[in-house]
Design a protein around this motif. Sequence first.
Motif: not given
Length: 224
Positions: A182-198
């Motif tokens: 069993v595996f789990s993935l944590d996928v998210r945009p990096a906090l490189d821009s205001f748009s990604s942070i939002k």
Amino acid sequence: MKKAVDDTPAKCPVQHDVDPRNQMPTLQQHPISMNQAASLSTERVSSTIPRDDSSTWDYPSPQQFYNALVRKGWETPEEHIESMVDIHNFLNEKAWEEVVKWERRVDGATGLQLSRFKGRPGDISPKARMFMFAGRLFPSRFSSEPPFDRHDWIVKRAKTGEEVRYVIDYYSLPDEPNGTPVFSLDVRPALDSFSSIKERISVAAEEGWANFHQNQGSSSQTSS
């Protein structure tokens, strides 16, 4: 004396160095170990992940995967390689599905491409490190195990041509009772821009609100 906790994660066997000439991993197709007793397929399976307007990325062949294990010094029976390759490919397909979910919120994900990627198994992301710390404080709620691999994917949005970095942490979970991994993935945009942070804040708020309502509903049913 108390032994120090080793935070170094296990590493993905595939070396994700990318040839800048063709944006493909530089992996050998011929056997490199004299101890290899059985022949392995050199066929590469095409992924569903767009590389450009006309092609998709290819996954390593079983022979390439085995060579990567040999270079890492990991002794693995040849009969297990096919299954390991299948798992490797499956996880990356699931990672792409998660990227597409994020991108649909912003750009619709039409024409989305994976421009390039980099394996960073030795670099623990700040979020993974935070979870590991939480696991030491609250072991009943969080795991202190580090991810066994990390990728940074650079995706290109078709409408704007903008490139966005995604961080993917790969975790191993306890096997199913029948032995299925069993595996789990944590996928998210990096906090490189205001748009990604939002977007990260918006998704966290939505998930928190949904969990709150779910818990409220469970409490009401219990009371009744």
